[in-house]
Design a protein around this motif. Structure first.
Motif, PDB file in Angstrom:
ATOM      1  N   ARG A  73       0.816  -1.213   0.000  1.00 50.09           N
ATOM      2  CA  ARG A  73       0.000   0.000   0.000  1.00 50.09           C
ATOM      3  C   ARG A  73       0.851   1.265   0.000  1.00 50.09           C
ATOM      4  N   ARG A  74       2.009   1.192   0.567  1.00 50.24           N
ATOM      5  CA  ARG A  74       2.878   2.362   0.657  1.00 50.24           C
ATOM      6  C   ARG A  74       3.326   2.823  -0.727  1.00 50.24           C
ATOM      7  N   PHE A 113      11.544   2.625  -0.428  1.00 53.04           N
ATOM      8  CA  PHE A 113      10.421   1.705  -0.237  1.00 53.04           C
ATOM      9  C   PHE A 113      10.182   0.841  -1.471  1.00 53.04           C
ATOM     10  N   ARG A 169       1.663   7.610  -2.557  1.00 51.53           N
ATOM     11  CA  ARG A 169       2.981   8.067  -2.116  1.00 51.53           C
ATOM     12  C   ARG A 169       2.809   8.990  -0.916  1.00 51.53           C
ATOM     13  N   TYR A 170       3.132   8.469   0.260  1.00 49.34           N
ATOM     14  CA  TYR A 170       3.044   9.254   1.485  1.00 49.34           C
ATOM     15  C   TYR A 170       4.330  10.037   1.735  1.00 49.34           C
ATOM     16  N   GLU A 171       5.432   9.601   1.150  1.00 46.03           N
ATOM     17  CA  GLU A 171       6.724  10.208   1.416  1.00 46.03           C
ATOM     18  C   GLU A 171       6.864  11.522   0.655  1.00 46.03           C
TER      19      GLU A 171
END
Length: 145
Positions: free
Chosen positions: A116-117, A132, A121-123
């Motif tokens: 999911r990461r 990741f 894109r949370y970063e």
């Protein structure tokens, strides 16, 4: 392509897989440049020493300039079906039969997007997102063992 980020339209994940669909090279880049311009950079990111003999791509990779560059710099043959608007066809049917194996790279991206990461894109920093992506590739390779 991965979803919209705070910095722009999104992020592309370029990848090269072997005949089993396992990752050989993965690279993240902005969504703006065309895939044709990122092929050599992706080849430079490979985790194995040997350069693939053939690369199979979709119609976006149909470029005489790219074919010449890959053959001169790496000795790699690019197999991609011709675009509909091409006046002089360059691919004959014999090497194009390998195009049916392109599903293996699509399967690699399906495996990558099980994490999911990578889907969202949370970063904020590109280096963290690239890390990741490589971590997901390592998990995929370990599962194959």
């Amino acid at each position: 392509m991965v979803g919209k980020t705070k910095r722009g339209k999104g992020t592309k994940i370029m990848g090269i897989a072997d005949r089993h669909g396992l990752p050989l090279a993965l690279r993240t880049e902005s969504a703006s440049p065309a895939e044709v311009k990122l092929v050599e950079k992706t080849l430079d990111e490979r985790i194995v020493a040997d350069v693939p003999e053939r690369l199979i791509g979709d119609k976006a990779y149909d470029s005489d300039k790219l074919d010449e560059q890959l053959m001169q710099n790496y000795g790699t043959e690019m197999i991609a079906p011709n675009k509909e608007n091409r006046r002089i066809p360059t691919q004959d049917r014999r090497p194009l039969r390998r195009f049916v194996r392109r599903w293996k790279i699509e399967r690699l991206f399906a495996w990558l997007f099980n994490f999911r990461r990578l889907v969202v894109r949370y970063e904020y920093h590109a280096e963290n997102f690239q890390g990741f992506v490589h971590l997901a590739a390592a998990v995929i390779l370990l599962r194959y063992l």
